[in-house]
Each structure stands twice: as structure tokens, then as C-alpha cells.
Design an enzyme around this catalytic site. Structure first.
Site, PDB file in Angstrom:
ATOM      1  N   ASP A 140      -4.628  85.342  43.463  1.00  0.00           N
ATOM      2  CA  ASP A 140      -4.244  84.181  42.658  1.00  0.00           C
ATOM      3  C   ASP A 140      -3.188  83.352  43.380  1.00  0.00           C
ATOM      4  O   ASP A 140      -2.632  83.769  44.398  1.00  0.00           O
ATOM      5  CB  ASP A 140      -3.794  84.596  41.250  1.00  0.00           C
ATOM      6  CG  ASP A 140      -2.498  85.396  41.228  1.00  0.00           C
ATOM      7  OD1 ASP A 140      -1.526  84.976  41.888  1.00  0.00           O
ATOM      8  OD2 ASP A 140      -2.438  86.424  40.533  1.00  0.00           O
ATOM      9  N   ILE A 141      -2.921  82.189  42.871  1.00  0.00           N
ATOM     10  CA  ILE A 141      -2.080  81.214  43.567  1.00  0.00           C
ATOM     11  C   ILE A 141      -0.672  81.742  43.843  1.00  0.00           C
ATOM     12  O   ILE A 141      -0.043  81.378  44.836  1.00  0.00           O
ATOM     13  CB  ILE A 141      -2.018  79.889  42.763  1.00  0.00           C
ATOM     14  CG1 ILE A 141      -1.370  78.777  43.610  1.00  0.00           C
ATOM     15  CG2 ILE A 141      -1.283  80.083  41.435  1.00  0.00           C
ATOM     16  CD1 ILE A 141      -1.499  77.391  42.990  1.00  0.00           C
TER      17      ILE A 141
END
Length: 279
Positions: free
Chosen positions: A109-110
Site C-alpha cells: 500500500d501507499i
């Protein structure tokens, strides 16, 4: 001398276009052309044939070359090829390979950094990501809050999350004290935010998360954030063997020390090092 023939879905998968099953579906949907004609399942091709998928030319080789890159993802990059919001993606800094494309083995994820593997072999990527293969993923985690043995036991025995049961197969204290404790944890799946959600189930918050291993591949300290490194043939063959795939030919992308892409990487590393020193 007769040229070797390969099934179309195998050629497409080896070129990084997707798994064999996905390529079989593309053929069924009429998205694959051979010499300008719509392909059919069961068709075979040689390097002399022109192969296209969704209008894009795919390189057909007598002997496919399997490549794997180790990429150190920084926080803030997203795991998609293009972002409508214009954010940086993990594909932006990867080298080009003619007639092929890189396939990410898993996602981060980011807000998660660390090890991402990329390959041009779609079949291997699909197998390494599939939950049935039980490939280990190891993460370094900084946790806010007091971690007790009960918390660790709960997460190792299994916790019921909204998308089903989840657990760590191993949790080891690494370093730190108080609100700045680091642990290394291992999971066998790659569900969305699974590591964070397991800690949150115990009332604890993850403040930093970095993947440090995927299967047999560890993140080398020499691979700085935002840069990549080729995996040597021996390590690629070892990774392929874990998902019951045979060894394949290998060819380095960086031809020699004077390669312009490598020089560019070295300049980037130097700029980052100088920048850190000035802070």
C-alpha cells in the site's frame, strides 16, 4: 532447420502479459492476433510470426529469458501502472524491456515501503502470488503501544478479521523500547493491509511498515529507496523452483559498468547521499 513452436498463451505469459489462464481468456475474447488473424486456443507460433495483444506487439523468442528485479519501494508510491491523480508509481523507475512488460509480484500500500519483486514471467508472478502456494512475506514493523506476550500469542494463534481469519506464522522482537519498538513478522498471504490489521486487532498501531523478504529473496541494504537491482540467475532459479517452474535462460539488463542507466542510478544515489549530509 525447423524453428521451435510454442503455444500462444505460454508465449504471452512468458512475455509478462499475464498468467496463462488470463491469456487463454484473452484468446477466447479475440484480443490476440497472429499475423493479422484472430488466434484460437491451441494455436502455436514461432519467432517468425507477428503476435499482438490488444493491438500491442509482443516479442516472440525461441528461448524466453526470465528476469526478476528487486525494487525498494519508498512510501508514497502506488502499485499501479498509471494513476489518474498523477502520483508516482512503482513502475516509473523500472528499465524498459523491448516487447515485454514488468509484472509486479504482489503489492504494497501507499504507506508501506520495502521489497517489491518484478518479473517478465507472468506465469511465475501468478504462482508466487497465489495463496495456495503459501509463500512467506517478512516485514519490519514499528509498533506504537505496549506489546505483551498475550498480544503476540493472539496474532500467532489467529485473529478473525472482516475478510476471514488471519495470523502471523512468526513474530520476533527486533529493537527499540517504549513506544518505538520494532518487530519482524511473517505472513503467508498478501491480503490488503493484513499486517496492519492484525496489530490493530490487539489495539496497537503500526507507525512504520517495510517488507524485507519475499520467499527466498531478501532486500539487500545496497538497494536504496527508489532504486532497483537485478536478481542473478541462481536466485531466480531458486525462486522459480519454489513454485515448481523449471529454470530458464537469463540475460543481464545492465550490460557493463558504462551502461547509461546504471550511471544514472549512481548519480541519483550520490545526490541522495549528499542531500542527507546537508540536513
Amino acid at each position: 532447420m525447423k524453428m521451435s513452436e510454442e503455444r500462444i498463451q505460454k508465449v504471452l505469459a512468458n512475455a509478462g502479459s499475464g498468467s496463462r489462464r488470463e491469456m487463454e481468456r484473452a484468446i477466447d475474447e479475440g484480443r490476440v492476433l497472429v499475423n493479422g488473424e484472430v488466434a484460437k486456443l491451441g494455436d502455436k507460433i514461432t519467432p517468425r510470426d507477428e503476435l499482438k495483444l490488444d493491438g500491442r506487439t509482443i516479442k516472440v523468442e525461441n528461448k524466453a529469458v526470465r528476469r526478476v528485479l528487486v525494487y525498494n519501494k519508498p512510501e508514497g508510491e502506488i502499485c499501479t501502472r498509471k494513476d489518474p491523480e498523477g502520483r508516482h508509481t512503482v513502475f516509473d523507475k523500472l528499465p524498459n524491456i523491448n516487447g515485454e512488460r514488468w509484472v509486479a509480484i504482489g503489492r504494497l500500500d501507499i504507506n508501506t515501503s520495502g521489497l517489491l519483486l518484478f518479473t517478465n514471467d507472468g506465469e511465475m508472478a501468478n504462482r508466487l502470488m497465489h495463496p495456495s502456494r503459501q509463500i512467506e512475506r517478512e516485514y519490519a514493523v514499528r509498533v506504537l503501544g505496549e506489546v505483551t506476550q498475550e498480544h503476540i500469542d493472539n496474532m500467532c494463534n489467529g485473529v478473525e478479521l472482516e475478510d476471514g481469519p488471519a495470523k502471523f506464522t512468526d513474530v520476533q522482537f527486533f529493537d527499540g523500547k517504549g513506544a518505538n519498538q520494532w518487530f519482524h513478522v511473517v505472513i503467508m498471504e498478501g491480503r490488503n493491509r493484513e499486517v496492519r490489521r492484525l496489530w490493530e486487532s490487539q489495539g496497537l498501531q503500526v507507525s512504520r511498515l517495510k517488507r524485507v523478504r519475499y520467499g527466498s529473496v531478501f532486500l539487500d541494504s545496497e538497494v536504496r529507496a527508489g532504486t532497483w537491482q537485478e536478481l542473478p540467475k541462481k536466485e531466480i532459479d531458486k525462486l522459480a523452483a519454489t513454485v515448481e517452474l523449471p529454470a530458464m535462460p537469463w540475460k543481464s539488463i545492465v550490460k557493463n559498468k558504462f551502461d547509461p542507466l546504471k550511471r544514472k542510478m549512481e548519480k541519483q544515489r550520490t545526490r541522495r547521499s549528499v542531500g542527507k549530509g546537508r540536513k
